[in-house]
Design a protein around this motif. Sequence first.
Motif, PDB file in Angstrom:
ATOM      1  N   PRO A  14       2.835   7.874   4.401  1.00  0.00           N
ATOM      2  CA  PRO A  14       1.499   7.297   4.260  1.00  0.00           C
ATOM      3  C   PRO A  14       0.677   8.004   3.183  1.00  0.00           C
ATOM      4  O   PRO A  14       0.871   9.183   2.905  1.00  0.00           O
ATOM      5  CB  PRO A  14       0.881   7.515   5.639  1.00  0.00           C
ATOM      6  N   ASP A  15      -0.206   7.232   2.574  1.00  0.00           N
ATOM      7  CA  ASP A  15      -1.199   7.784   1.665  1.00  0.00           C
ATOM      8  C   ASP A  15      -2.422   6.869   1.696  1.00  0.00           C
ATOM      9  O   ASP A  15      -2.496   5.951   2.509  1.00  0.00           O
ATOM     10  CB  ASP A  15      -0.640   7.991   0.249  1.00  0.00           C
ATOM     11  N   GLU A  16      -3.373   7.105   0.802  1.00  0.00           N
ATOM     12  CA  GLU A  16      -4.639   6.345   0.821  1.00  0.00           C
ATOM     13  C   GLU A  16      -4.438   4.859   0.496  1.00  0.00           C
ATOM     14  O   GLU A  16      -5.320   4.039   0.756  1.00  0.00           O
ATOM     15  CB  GLU A  16      -5.665   6.968  -0.139  1.00  0.00           C
ATOM     16  N   ARG A  17      -3.315   4.479  -0.037  1.00  0.00           N
ATOM     17  CA  ARG A  17      -3.039   3.079  -0.379  1.00  0.00           C
ATOM     18  C   ARG A  17      -2.376   2.308   0.752  1.00  0.00           C
ATOM     19  O   ARG A  17      -2.352   1.084   0.760  1.00  0.00           O
ATOM     20  CB  ARG A  17      -2.127   3.000  -1.613  1.00  0.00           C
ATOM     21  N   GLY A  18      -1.783   3.021   1.714  1.00  0.00           N
ATOM     22  CA  GLY A  18      -0.998   2.410   2.786  1.00  0.00           C
ATOM     23  C   GLY A  18       0.175   3.315   3.094  1.00  0.00           C
ATOM     24  O   GLY A  18      -0.010   4.456   3.474  1.00  0.00           O
ATOM     25  N   PHE A  19       1.410   2.832   2.907  1.00  0.00           N
ATOM     26  CA  PHE A  19       2.569   3.701   3.040  1.00  0.00           C
ATOM     27  C   PHE A  19       3.714   3.186   2.187  1.00  0.00           C
ATOM     28  O   PHE A  19       3.732   2.035   1.749  1.00  0.00           O
ATOM     29  CB  PHE A  19       3.016   3.854   4.509  1.00  0.00           C
ATOM     30  N   PHE A  20       4.677   4.070   1.952  1.00  0.00           N
ATOM     31  CA  PHE A  20       5.903   3.761   1.228  1.00  0.00           C
ATOM     32  C   PHE A  20       7.061   4.160   2.126  1.00  0.00           C
ATOM     33  O   PHE A  20       6.989   5.162   2.840  1.00  0.00           O
ATOM     34  CB  PHE A  20       5.965   4.549  -0.082  1.00  0.00           C
ATOM     35  N   CYS A  21       8.158   3.394   2.071  1.00  0.00           N
ATOM     36  CA  CYS A  21       9.327   3.714   2.881  1.00  0.00           C
ATOM     37  C   CYS A  21      10.583   3.194   2.198  1.00  0.00           C
ATOM     38  O   CYS A  21      10.644   2.019   1.836  1.00  0.00           O
ATOM     39  CB  CYS A  21       9.174   3.061   4.263  1.00  0.00           C
TER      40      CYS A  21
END
Length: 115
Positions: A14-21
Amino acid sequence: MLEGIKVYDLKRLPDERGFFCEILRQDWKELLGGDWVSQANLSYSYPGMVRAWHRHLRGQVDYFIVVEGAMKICAYDEKTKELDEIVSSEHRLQIVGIPGHYWHGTKTVGDKPSL
């Protein structure tokens, strides 16, 4: 658990934009072994919908990931009469690998569609 079925937890970053996976990498040997992914499918199912039963007799392995909603993923061994049920959902990202020689299918559980 039936022999050959694998459940692989994914890392959600997660980060301030949403998340990456990352959802699949050829170098994930503990999941894929020597399997090569040759086709990817997307399925959207309404609550309560069942997509079953089927199997693949040419060595195919199906890998499932649920990114929205929740789904019960089942595998059945007709020789031993053993049934495995794995509930996977958007709240715990994971890949479920089912060897194709097992009868298998899915059911959308909960009150919203699964993707």
